[in-house]
Design an enzyme around this catalytic site. Sequence first.
Site, mmCIF file in Angstrom:
data_model
loop_
_atom_site.group_PDB
_atom_site.id
_atom_site.type_symbol
_atom_site.label_atom_id
_atom_site.label_comp_id
_atom_site.label_asym_id
_atom_site.label_seq_id
_atom_site.Cartn_x
_atom_site.Cartn_y
_atom_site.Cartn_z
ATOM 1 C CE LYS A 139 -4.226 -1.846 2.043
ATOM 2 N NZ LYS A 139 -5.255 -1.712 3.096
ATOM 3 C CE LYS A 191 -8.465 -7.234 -0.559
ATOM 4 N NZ LYS A 191 -8.166 -6.862 0.830
ATOM 5 C CE LYS A 231 -15.854 1.672 -2.170
ATOM 6 N NZ LYS A 231 -16.761 2.106 -1.076
#
Length: 313
Positions: free
Chosen positions: A89, A173, A176
């Site tokens: 991330k 993955k 959103k």
Amino acid sequence: NFVDLQNNKDNKCIFCVVDLHAITVMQDPMELKNNIRETAAAFIASGIDPKKSIIFNQSSIPAHAELAWIFNCVTRMGWLSRMTQFKDKAGKDKENASSGLFIYPNLMAADILVYKATHVPVGNDQKQHLELTRDIAQKFNRDFDCEKFFPIPEPIIDKDISRIMSLKDGNQKMSKSDSSEYSRISLLDESDEIIKKIRKAKTADNVMPEKMEEIIKLDEVNNLLNIYSGFSGTDKQLLIDQYKGQNFSNFKSDLSDVLVEKINPITMEIKKLMEEKEYILNVLLEGQNKANEVAQKTINDVYDIVGLLRNET
């Protein structure tokens, strides 16, 4: 899967809307409040019964943050440095990532252990965090000489659909945060949107392979088969046998039908529930009261074990 867990009479299920985790990256405050209600509505619309299970938002229970701080003091930096989700991330710009993003596995551990949960449904991407939770529980029990105070939670992982990947990239993955709407299926997607997204989903240049060994090498095809199997309850090998040697148009059409059949009633119910704002808030308040009874007892015991004073009124 959550509904199946809930309907098992041996389980007492707690479903938490993790709004504190959400703010590890910047959120629009009004949108965040709406997303909290929408997530609760999605739980209910999918079959989670507030009379059988506890549904609440994380930030309404102070014990989550309190226990997370204590775990910050128990967890070793080296453990957190090995967390692959932070690396994924934060990417190359990790110096500008929030410290919350780095230590949020400790908050996840608190989410679990404040209720002394014994089993946790997770996807493969969260398995490492659950392993950290187990390490934290063991270290706390050992450090403070309170053997078995925190249970060592076990993962519940669906072996075939433990991680749903992007419709555009089978190595990423489904999320959103992806800039492309065509990378994901939303529970609020209308039927025509679902059909269009599946039609445009990446597959392979050739026909459906015959063998599982070939399927596994094709990430996007394998992902779509996992989704089809998970939603339909049909064995993956039976699906391969059904579509082998065919181009992907029939497969995608049938997959779309399965998704629309399952998701459309949920979509309609979410939209209906979102119009009933007071009902959703009441469900969250009732869940908050039930969850707080359990969490408060745990955090009081933790304060006593650690040696912190809490004035009781």
